[in-house]
Design an enzyme around this catalytic site. Structure first.
Site, PDB file in Angstrom:
ATOM      1  N   ILE A  88       0.921  -1.061   0.212  1.00  0.00           N
ATOM      2  CA  ILE A  88      -0.189  -0.126  -0.026  1.00  0.00           C
ATOM      3  C   ILE A  88       0.846   1.249   0.186  1.00  0.00           C
ATOM      4  O   ILE A  88       2.068   0.908   0.332  1.00  0.00           O
ATOM      5  CB  ILE A  88      -1.004   0.000   1.161  1.00  0.00           C
ATOM      6  N   ASP A  89       0.310   2.502  -0.598  1.00  0.00           N
ATOM      7  CA  ASP A  89       1.199   3.474  -0.597  1.00  0.00           C
ATOM      8  C   ASP A  89       1.718   4.011   0.885  1.00  0.00           C
ATOM      9  O   ASP A  89       1.085   3.934   1.695  1.00  0.00           O
ATOM     10  CB  ASP A  89       0.604   4.557  -1.336  1.00  0.00           C
ATOM     11  N   LYS A  90       2.659   4.900   0.716  1.00  0.00           N
ATOM     12  CA  LYS A  90       3.403   5.433   1.831  1.00  0.00           C
ATOM     13  C   LYS A  90       2.391   6.086   2.755  1.00  0.00           C
ATOM     14  O   LYS A  90       2.204   5.965   4.025  1.00  0.00           O
ATOM     15  CB  LYS A  90       4.583   6.425   1.300  1.00  0.00           C
ATOM     16  N   THR A 130      -1.010   5.911   2.417  1.00  0.00           N
ATOM     17  CA  THR A 130      -2.115   5.000   2.986  1.00  0.00           C
ATOM     18  C   THR A 130      -1.878   4.180   4.158  1.00  0.00           C
ATOM     19  O   THR A 130      -0.847   3.492   4.310  1.00  0.00           O
ATOM     20  CB  THR A 130      -2.504   4.010   1.804  1.00  0.00           C
ATOM     21  N   ARG A 151      -6.980   5.339  -6.256  1.00  0.00           N
ATOM     22  CA  ARG A 151      -6.736   7.125  -6.387  1.00  0.00           C
ATOM     23  C   ARG A 151      -6.732   7.331  -7.837  1.00  0.00           C
ATOM     24  O   ARG A 151      -7.439   8.168  -8.052  1.00  0.00           O
ATOM     25  CB  ARG A 151      -5.075   7.022  -6.026  1.00  0.00           C
TER      26      ARG A 151
END
Length: 303
Positions: A137-139, A141, A237
């Site tokens: 998962i993104d930084k 998130t 996103r």
């Protein structure tokens, strides 16, 4: 270097050597075995073979298992929020702002750095920089991630992602008021042709499907739950921007005038999968972070 010797059984006649060898030890992955075969570490009747060699009953397999490559990652005690752990799998609740694995510019303070300090047994399928990492998962998130502690678990968990049997539910705050309660976004995602650092809905992109459900509407924003059917980079996103409702706080895909939050308002709250060893379905839920809850309270007051 350890050596394993194995005699092919009758029921394994005409089965590929990589499949037979991977079945000798449940913690060996087929990908790993194929690498050993390419390196000449697997022999049949004392002769090197290719991965597509079809076995015969009585064939003698000799497998020289290479010593594990040391992970050149600094272990850091990061006080991880562990939700579940056993000999095969670990489920961790990643905070906002933490990068999942080391990369140029982020060699310390990542989830992998913390995992290296927490446990020494992580799968090696993704190489020395991403041990144990099955999905990301993104930084900015927050939320739940599953981590594989051996190659057997890694391969089975990845297969579940491929088969779309992993449950992944996210909570998000998006710009705009979505009029309908439910929807599905089925649009291919690939590199943005105008910005190679970003993803976008593009012709010829990878198949991507996101389902969403409206939880609550506010004056200028909507609180939604998104369910991933596929797992493309920045999928939620990109998809929410594509339909005109970009995530609040998203520095890459959202508007500049947004809510006071450092990064996108996105939380991976529910994660469910079949345990790779027991076959039992397991599901975990992490509550919204305090910062996310404060935003919802603020939006509710301004309604």
């Amino acid at each position: 270097m350890d050596r394993i010797e194995y005699i092919v059984r009758e029921e394994e006649e005409n089965v590929r050597i990589d499949k037979v060898a991977a079945g000798i030890n449940e913690e060996w992955s087929r990908t790993q075995v194929q690498d050993w075969i390419k390196a000449g570490l697997v022999k049949v009747n004392d002769k090197p073979v290719k991965s597509n060699y079809k076995c015969l009953p009585g064939d003698e397999l000799i497998i020289d298992i290479p010593d594990p490559e040391p992970l050149d990652i600094e272990a850091e005690d990061l006080d991880l929020d562990i939700y579940y752990e056993d000999q095969d799998v670990l489920v961790v609740n990643k905070p906002r702002g933490m990068v999942v694995h080391p990369a140029p510019g982020h060699l310390s303070g990542t989830l992998v750095n913390g995992l290296m300090a927490h446990c020494k047994d992580l799968s090696g399928i993704n190489g020395v920089m991403r041990p144990g990492i099955v999905h990301r998962i993104d930084k900015d998130t927050s939320g739940l991630l599953m981590v594989a502690k051996n190659d057997m678990a890694h391969e089975k968990l990845v297969q579940q992602l491929v088969d779309k049997t992993v449950t992944r539910k996210y909570k998000a705050i998006v710009h705009g008021v979505i009029p309908h309660d439910d929807g599905t976004i089925d649009a291919p995602i690939g590199r943005d042709t105008k910005d190679r650092q970003s993803m976008a809905v593009v012709n010829g992109g990878k198949h991507a499907v996101t389902h969403f459900h409206v939880i609550e509407r506010f004056k200028d924003f909507t609180f939604v739950e998104c369910v991933l059917e596929t797992g493309r980079t920045h999928q939620i996103r990109v998809h929410m921007k594509y339909i005109g409702y970009p995530l609040a706080g998203d520095p890459k895909y959202g508007p500049k005038k947004t809510l006071d939050i450092d990064g996108q308002a996105l939380h991976a709250g529910v994660l469910g999968f079949i345990h790779p060893r027991t076959g039992e379905y397991m599901e975990f839920e992490a509550p919204l972070p305090e910062e996310f809850e404060r935003l919802l309270e603020l939006l509710s007051k301004n309604n």
